[in-house]
Design an enzyme around this catalytic site. Structure first.
Site, PDB file in Angstrom:
ATOM      1  N   GLY A 141      -7.110   5.367   5.085  1.00  5.79           N
ATOM      2  CA  GLY A 141      -6.704   6.378   4.117  1.00  5.79           C
ATOM      3  C   GLY A 141      -6.967   7.781   4.625  1.00  5.79           C
ATOM      4  N   ASP A 184     -14.896  -1.625   8.866  1.00  3.23           N
ATOM      5  CA  ASP A 184     -15.585  -2.088   7.660  1.00  3.23           C
ATOM      6  C   ASP A 184     -16.664  -3.099   8.041  1.00  3.23           C
ATOM      7  OD1 ASP A 184     -13.931  -0.489   6.166  1.00  3.23           O
ATOM      8  OD2 ASP A 184     -12.538  -2.107   5.647  1.00  3.23           O
ATOM      9  N   ASN A 224      -9.585  -0.906  10.604  1.00  3.93           N
ATOM     10  CA  ASN A 224      -8.376  -0.294  10.044  1.00  3.93           C
ATOM     11  C   ASN A 224      -7.851   0.748  11.015  1.00  3.93           C
ATOM     12  OD1 ASN A 224      -8.609  -1.306   7.013  1.00  3.93           O
ATOM     13  ND2 ASN A 224     -10.640  -0.657   7.676  1.00  3.93           N
ATOM     14  N   TYR A 231      -8.941   2.453  -5.619  1.00  2.71           N
ATOM     15  CA  TYR A 231      -7.938   3.396  -6.104  1.00  2.71           C
ATOM     16  C   TYR A 231      -7.855   3.334  -7.629  1.00  2.71           C
ATOM     17  CZ  TYR A 231      -6.688   2.437  -1.253  1.00  2.71           C
ATOM     18  OH  TYR A 231      -6.731   2.247   0.102  1.00  2.71           O
ATOM     19  N   ARG A 264     -11.215   3.021  11.457  1.00  2.00           N
ATOM     20  CA  ARG A 264     -12.326   2.928  10.510  1.00  2.00           C
ATOM     21  C   ARG A 264     -12.731   1.463  10.428  1.00  2.00           C
ATOM     22  NH1 ARG A 264     -10.521   2.969   5.242  1.00  2.00           N
ATOM     23  NH2 ARG A 264     -11.480   0.911   5.042  1.00  2.00           N
ATOM     24  N   SER A 324      -6.341  -3.218   2.246  1.00  2.00           N
ATOM     25  CA  SER A 324      -6.797  -2.709   0.944  1.00  2.00           C
ATOM     26  C   SER A 324      -7.278  -3.809   0.012  1.00  2.00           C
ATOM     27  CB  SER A 324      -5.700  -1.881   0.257  1.00  2.00           C
ATOM     28  OG  SER A 324      -5.655  -0.594   0.824  1.00  2.00           O
ATOM     29  N   GLU A 368     -13.457  -6.012   9.520  1.00  2.00           N
ATOM     30  CA  GLU A 368     -12.149  -5.674  10.059  1.00  2.00           C
ATOM     31  C   GLU A 368     -12.135  -4.238  10.543  1.00  2.00           C
ATOM     32  OE1 GLU A 368      -8.917  -4.910   7.103  1.00  2.00           O
ATOM     33  OE2 GLU A 368     -10.382  -5.707   5.674  1.00  2.00           O
ATOM     34  N   GLU A 377       0.815  -1.217   0.000  1.00  2.00           N
ATOM     35  CA  GLU A 377       0.000   0.000   0.000  1.00  2.00           C
ATOM     36  C   GLU A 377       0.852   1.272   0.000  1.00  2.00           C
ATOM     37  OE1 GLU A 377      -3.602  -0.331   2.605  1.00  2.00           O
ATOM     38  OE2 GLU A 377      -2.611  -2.165   3.257  1.00  2.00           O
TER      39      GLU A 377
END
Length: 312
Positions: free
Chosen positions: A272, A253, A268, A208, A251, A142, A266, A18
Site C-alpha cells: 500500500g 509480513d 509484498n 481498510y 514490505r 490483503s 509473505e 484490491e
C-alpha cells in the site's frame, strides 16, 4: 537522479480484489510525484488492453494483487520496453505465489511457518498439521480468503471460500504472537511496524475500515521490542527479500511468536502506498517522508531499468 520534469505514469486499479485500495494508493503516489516536480499522468488498468501515453519515461506501478503484483503487468511493460518501478516479472511472480515463496524461504534458511497444500475440491481433508491452522488461497493478497481454523468443523467452509480463488489451498501452522511488518528499501530494512488489530486478525475490515463496516487497527512504529529482537526481525525481512530476488523495495509480513521467534509469512512487492500505509509508516520513522519515499523508488527504478534490459 532527479525526477523533476520527468513524465511518469501512475498505473493503478487493476481487475483484482484490491482494486479500490490500489486506486487510493495511486492518488497518494500521484500527489507525491507532482510535489517532486514530475509530470504525472494516471493510467487506470482493468486488464491487458491499456495505453501508455507517448513520452512516459517510467510507470509507477501501484496495482496491488492480481495482474499488478503477479508478474503479468511487468511482462507486458517489458515487451513494450517501458521501465517500471519495483520488482521485475520473475521476482514478482515468485513473491506473489505463497507456495513458491515458502519453498524459496526454506531453501535459503528463512524462518517461515510449517505448511501443507490441500485440494479445494476436498472439503474434508486429512490435515497433517495440528489445529489451530491458517487456511488461505496461495495467490491472493490483503488477507483475502484467510481463515484461522481452531475447530475441525470450520475446515469445510474455509476450503469452500478458498475454492473461489484457486484449486489448492495453503494450510499453515498458526503462530500466536505479534503481527509485524518491515519495509525493505534498496536492500536495507526500515523500522519495524507493530500491527494491533482491535478485534480478530489483520483482515480486510481491519486493514481498510473505510472499505468495510467496522474494524480498525492500531499501529506502533518503531515497534516496542528489545534491540536483539528488532535486529532479528529486520534480518529475517531482508533475508526473505533477498531469497526472492526482489528489486528496489518490498514490505515483509512477519509473525513474532510468544517465544520470540520471527516467522516470515509473505513478501509484498506492491505494498500500500498512501500516506497512512504500512511501508510509508516505516519510512517516516526512518526520516523519509512520503514524497521522498516515492521519489526514491522512482529514482532507484530508473537507475536499475535504464542500466539493464527490463525484467533482468
Amino acid at each position: 537522479m532527479s525526477i523533476a520534469g520527468k513524465k511518469i505514469a501512475v498505473v493503478m486499479g487493476g481487475p483484482g480484489s484490491e482494486r479500490e485500495v490500489s486506486l487510493a494508493s495511486g492518488r497518494g503516489v500521484h500527489e507525491a510525484l507532482v510535489s517532486a516536480g514530475a509530470e504525472v499522468v494516471d493510467i487506470d488498468v482493468r486488464g491487458e488492453d491499456f495505453d501508455v501515453p507517448e513520452g512516459v519515461e517510467l510507470c509507477f506501478n501501484v496495482v496491488h494483487g492480481t495482474f499488478g503484483e503477479d508478474g503479468r503487468l511487468q511482462r507486458l511493460l517489458n515487451a513494450r520496453r517501458i521501465p517500471y518501478t519495483g520488482a521485475g516479472a520473475g521476482s514478482s511472480e515468485l513473491a506473489f505465489d505463497k507456495v513458491l515463496s515458502k519453498k524459496a524461504f526454506i531453501e535459503n534458511g528463512v524462518p517461515t511457518p510449517a505448511f501443507e497444500l490441500i485440494a479445494t475440491s476436498d472439503l474434508a481433508p486429512a490435515l497433517q498439521l495440528p489445529l489451530p491452522v491458517v487456511i488461505k488461497p496461495p495467490r491472493e493478497g490483503s488477507s483475502v480468503g484467510v481463515h484461522i481454523i481452531r475447530e475441525p468443523s470450520e475446515v469445510a467452509a474455509a476450503i469452500e471460500d478458498c475454492a473461489k480463488y484457486d484449486i489448492v489451498a495453503l494450510v499453515e501452522q498458526f503462530v500466536q504472537g505479534k503481527e509485524l511488518t518491515v519495509g525493505v528499501l534498496d536492500g536495507r530494512p526500515l523500522p519495524v511496524v507493530h500491527i494491533c488489530p482491535r478485534s480478530g486478525f489483520y483482515d480486510m475490515k481491519n486493514k481498510y475500515p473505510w472499505l468495510a463496516d467496522g474494524g480498525g487497527t492500531d499501529y506502533f512504529c518503531p515497534a516496542d521490542l528489545p534491540d536483539d529482537i528488532t535486529q532479528a526481525v529486520q534480518e529475517a525481512a531482508v533475508a526473505a527479500h533477498r531469497a526472492l530476488g526482489i528489486e528496489i523495495y518490498s514490505r515483509v509480513d512477519i509473525l513474532l511468536s510468544e517465544e520470540g521467534q520471527a516467522y516470515v509469512l509473505e513478501v509484498n512487492t506492491i505494498p500500500g502506498m498512501t500516506e497512512s500505509s504500512l511501508l510509508p509508516k516505516g519510512a517516516r520513522a526512518a526520516g523519509i517522508e512520503f514524497p521522498q519515499l516515492c521519489e526514491q523508488i522512482a529514482q532507484l527504478s530508473l537507475k536499475l531499468r535504464n542500466k539493464k534490459p527490463p525484467g533482468q
